[in-house]
Design an enzyme around this catalytic site. Structure first.
Site, PDB file in Angstrom:
ATOM      1  N   GLU A  82     -40.152  67.448  37.584  1.00  0.00           N
ATOM      2  CA  GLU A  82     -39.983  68.893  37.510  1.00  0.00           C
ATOM      3  C   GLU A  82     -38.871  69.267  38.490  1.00  0.00           C
ATOM      4  OE1 GLU A  82     -43.596  71.063  38.322  1.00  0.00           O
ATOM      5  OE2 GLU A  82     -42.537  72.984  38.274  1.00  0.00           O
ATOM      6  N   ARG A 107     -49.830  56.064  42.962  1.00  0.00           N
ATOM      7  CA  ARG A 107     -48.623  56.596  43.551  1.00  0.00           C
ATOM      8  C   ARG A 107     -48.292  55.835  44.831  1.00  0.00           C
ATOM      9  NH1 ARG A 107     -48.564  61.817  43.455  1.00  0.00           N
ATOM     10  NH2 ARG A 107     -47.218  62.172  45.235  1.00  0.00           N
ATOM     11  N   LYS A 157     -43.816  67.147  47.846  1.00  0.00           N
ATOM     12  CA  LYS A 157     -42.663  68.048  47.721  1.00  0.00           C
ATOM     13  C   LYS A 157     -42.863  69.316  48.545  1.00  0.00           C
ATOM     14  CE  LYS A 157     -41.032  67.183  43.012  1.00  0.00           C
ATOM     15  NZ  LYS A 157     -41.205  67.742  41.672  1.00  0.00           N
TER      16      LYS A 157
HETATM   17  P1  ATP Z   1     -45.361  68.228  41.913  1.00  0.00           P
HETATM   18  O1  ATP Z   1     -46.474  68.379  42.880  1.00  0.00           O
HETATM   19  O2  ATP Z   1     -44.271  69.223  42.105  1.00  0.00           O
HETATM   20  O3  ATP Z   1     -45.759  68.021  40.485  1.00  0.00           O
HETATM   21  P2  ATP Z   1     -44.623  65.455  41.868  1.00  0.00           P
HETATM   22  O4  ATP Z   1     -44.378  64.662  43.099  1.00  0.00           O
HETATM   23  O5  ATP Z   1     -45.710  65.093  40.952  1.00  0.00           O
HETATM   24  O6  ATP Z   1     -44.702  66.905  42.410  1.00  0.00           O
HETATM   25  P3  ATP Z   1     -42.828  65.430  39.621  1.00  0.00           P
HETATM   26  O7  ATP Z   1     -41.472  65.979  39.590  1.00  0.00           O
HETATM   27  O8  ATP Z   1     -43.829  65.983  38.710  1.00  0.00           O
HETATM   28  O9  ATP Z   1     -43.267  65.540  41.118  1.00  0.00           O
HETATM   29  O10 ATP Z   1     -42.761  63.854  39.495  1.00  0.00           O
HETATM   30  C1  ATP Z   1     -42.017  63.156  38.522  1.00  0.00           C
HETATM   31  C2  ATP Z   1     -42.628  61.805  38.314  1.00  0.00           C
HETATM   32  O11 ATP Z   1     -42.658  61.065  39.520  1.00  0.00           O
HETATM   33  C3  ATP Z   1     -44.052  61.925  37.828  1.00  0.00           C
HETATM   34  O12 ATP Z   1     -44.232  61.059  36.721  1.00  0.00           O
HETATM   35  C4  ATP Z   1     -44.879  61.510  38.995  1.00  0.00           C
HETATM   36  O13 ATP Z   1     -46.050  60.889  38.582  1.00  0.00           O
HETATM   37  C5  ATP Z   1     -43.953  60.546  39.744  1.00  0.00           C
HETATM   38  N1  ATP Z   1     -44.247  60.530  41.180  1.00  0.00           N
HETATM   39  C6  ATP Z   1     -44.270  61.582  42.016  1.00  0.00           C
HETATM   40  N2  ATP Z   1     -44.642  61.197  43.251  1.00  0.00           N
HETATM   41  C7  ATP Z   1     -44.858  59.869  43.210  1.00  0.00           C
HETATM   42  C8  ATP Z   1     -45.265  58.872  44.158  1.00  0.00           C
HETATM   43  N3  ATP Z   1     -45.530  59.180  45.436  1.00  0.00           N
HETATM   44  N4  ATP Z   1     -45.373  57.589  43.739  1.00  0.00           N
HETATM   45  C9  ATP Z   1     -45.087  57.274  42.476  1.00  0.00           C
HETATM   46  N5  ATP Z   1     -44.708  58.146  41.529  1.00  0.00           N
HETATM   47  C10 ATP Z   1     -44.581  59.428  41.877  1.00  0.00           C
END
Ligand code: ATP
Ligand code: MG
Length: 590
Positions: A56, A292, A302
């Site tokens: 996002e 994650r 974030k």
């Molecule tokens: P938000 O809380 O804004 O949704 P988010 O960290 O989930 O934050 P996204 O932009 O939705 O951010 O993440 C994009 C992709 O990265 C998603 O598929 C998410 O699962 C993956 N992702 C985010 N943080 C991690 C992490 N710490 N480890 C592995 N994958 C991650």
């Protein structure tokens, strides 16, 4: 550390990579034949395997995202060698008009490219699907699978029930498809204020999984969107958008982090409802979850990263202490080191913590073979060679890299006045200190080799009125120059680095350390701001060997005996370099 996966290039027809559970699933799906000769909704051929990376655009990507990027793009690259082919789509999941920004979207694409991945022609925006998403919502309404709810947000929340307690049906749940369609169109046409109505799926208010209790899929939001402008005043929610976007892009394996496990039944419900209604066809996409990345001594939320930036705890999104991709890039990490790190940590279904030292070691392992060597004196102390004529100089040289003679040599001069590290001298040497110390009684002073120069013997030192040592004196042995026949006659235990005071380049060097002093700064009910390490950035003036004058932004070096340093991408200027310490030579954080 989970499955340690050493990279190896798979031969066509066989995936030689060590297995992770996602590879097993894909191998199994390929073996089933269901993914052979897939076609899209227009019956054009598409790869057997399609993954996607769907951030996002509401913030900068961080090291956790790098894990997801390496996983999704990495699987696509590995399976692309098989006959059916594979690819990874880049998708900006930009359906929330309020928090999103072009600046973020641009930085996300830059980060993925910088990590070494390419999406070819397959860049998508979830907002491109607004028309289709709306069209499908009408179809769901017409088929009695969605309804307009006019309860307040509070009532919707209260009537959802909770774990172990069923929810209550909305009084609007029995609206007819015709009524719903009229209301939904009026919602779209801007007849209502924010929050007056929502569109919900009609699933089951008593479902044991709360996610399935008639989830809200559209809400009214009179806000312009950075791509669709003011065309829409209703916006679809994540659970509805995500699975449909996957299906529209013919994604085969939709890989996300574990917190979406509870949402998987909803993903399946939406996709299979639309398949039953003839919109999608088999094989429809499936969601798979992995753990994650949690990294010690930092945070990967974030929201908290935004707080660190906005409250000026750091100096911007690319502060070298942040785990953002722009931050670790500025710190001196290479794309190769991050991919190596992601390979080493592997992929698993169980949450765990990875130690920061694993990331740092990946950088050392990458740079050891690639970074040219150079000399920098970080804590300078003057050394005067008493028997060397101040009007002359002696040319010296050293290999740019011990394993790469073809890279040639660096040239510099030995002169009467040199800079050495203050720590290489001790007024009263402790046992086992084999560097410079003054003569004591009839014991001669310490003898060392000045690397790539001469052997010297300490003759004394000078201090200022407050007792600070300001100069060390020594004599050199003229027949001991490194690389000459006589040099072998001198056996010394100490070997220290130096630069000529006459030609040293003074430079700002930023010594970074962990941003947090606590390995788990945001676990439990800790306030992560309390754990900020007050010594995470130190600025010093160092003396560099003359060849560093021409260092270009993002040039990386191993400063001998110190570690890996990078010329800062923004502040380093030709003739006036500024260096960031990327990582020390050894793991020194205990
Ligand atoms: P938000 O809380 O804004 O949704 P988010 O960290 O989930 O934050 P996204 O932009 O939705 O951010 O993440 C994009 C992709 O990265 C998603 O598929 C998410 O699962 C993956 N992702 C985010 N943080 C991690 C992490 N710490 N480890 C592995 N994958 C991650
Ligand atoms: Mg997310």
């Amino acid at each position: 550390m989970s499955q340690d996966s050493k990279p190896s290039k798979a031969a066509p027809g066989a995936i030689a990579e060590p297995s992770n559970f996602l590879r097993q699933i894909i191998d199994h799906d390929l073996a089933s034949g269901a993914f052979n000769q897939r076609t899209d909704l227009a019956n054009l051929p598409i790869p057997s395997i399609i993954t996607r990376f769907p951030p996002e655009p509401n913030g900068y990507l961080h090291i956790g995202h790098a894990k997801s990027i390496c996983l999704n793009f990495g699987l696509a690259a590995d399976y692309n060698v098989l006959p059916g082919g594979a690819r990874c789509n880049m998708r900006l999941d930009d359906t929330n008009p309020v928090k999103e920004d072009i600046e973020y979207a641009d930085s996300i694409l830059d980060a993925v490219k910088w990590l070494g991945f390419s999406w070819g022609d397959h860049l998508y925006h979830a907002s491109d699907y607004f028309d289709r998403l709306y069209e499908f919502a009408e179809i769901l309404i017409q088929n009695g699978k969605a309804y307009v709810d006019s309860q307040s947000a509070d009532d919707i929340h209260a009537n959802r029930g909770n774990f172990g307690q069923a929810g209550k049906n909305s009084p609007y749940r029995a609206r007819t498809p015709e009524e719903n369609l009229t209301l939904f169109r009026e919602m779209r046409d801007g007849k209502f204020q924010d929050g007056e109505h929502v569109l919900r799926l009609k699933i089951d208010m008593a479902h044991p999984n709360i996610v399935m209790r008639d989830p809200v899929v559209y809400r009214i939001r009179h806000t312009a969107h950075h791509r669709t402008g003011s065309k829409w005043c209703i916006y679809p929610l994540y659970d509805y958008t995500h699975c449909i976007s996957d299906a529209l892009e013919n994604v085969s394996h939709s890989i996300c982090t574990l917190e979406f496990e509870n949402n998987r039944p909803l993903y399946d419900w939406i996709v299979s409802s639309l398949r039953e209604l003839g919109i999608f066809k088999n094989p429809v996409p499936h969601q798979y979850e992995f753990a994650r990345l949690n990294l010690t001594y930092t945070i990967t939320s974030k929201r908290k990263l935004l707080q660190l930036v906005e409250e000026n705890h750091v100096e911007g999104w690319d502060d070298p202490r942040l785990p953002t991709i722009v931050g670790i890039r500025r710190r001196g990490y290479t794309p190769e080191s991050i991919r190596l790190f992601c390979e080493r940590i592997g992929v698993s279904k169980a949450d765990s913590w990875i130690d920061m030292s694993t990331l740092e070691q990946a950088l050392r392992d990458d740079l050891e073979a690639r970074a040219p060597r150079a000399t920098a004196v970080l804590k300078p102390l003057k050394l005067v060679i008493e028997n060397f004529d101040g009007a002359t100089s002696e040319p010296c040289s050293a290999p740019r890299h011990p394993q790469h003679p073809e890279w040639g040599n660096r040239e510099f001069n030995f002169t009467r006045e040199l800079w050495i590290e203050a720590d290489d001298f001790m007024k009263e040497p402790i046992k086992g200190f084999f560097r410079l110390y003054p003569p004591i009684g009839d014991q001669p002073g310490g003898r060392v080799r000045l690397r790539h120069g001469f052997v010297i013997e300490c003759t004394g030192f000078e201090s200022d009125a407050s007792g600070n040592i300001i100069q060390v004196n020594a004599t050199h042995f003229p027949d001991s120059k490194s690389g000459t026949a006589g040099s072998n006659n001198y056996k010394v235990k100490g070997n220290i680095h130096w630069v000529s005071a006459a030609e040293a380049i003074p430079a700002e060097v930023r010594i970074y350390d962990h941003l947090f002093a606590d390995p788990h700064p945001d676990s439990g009910d800790k306030n992560f701001l309390d754990a900020i390490n007050p010594n995470s950035k130190k600025i010093i003036t160092a003396y560099l060997e003359p060849c560093m004058k021409d260092a270009k932004a993002e040039d990386r070096f191993q400063f001998e005996r110190h570690g890996y340093f990078v010329a800062d991408q923004s502040d380093s200027k030709p003739g006036k370099p500024v260096f960031n310490r990327s990582v020390g030579l050894k793991d020194s954080w205990k």
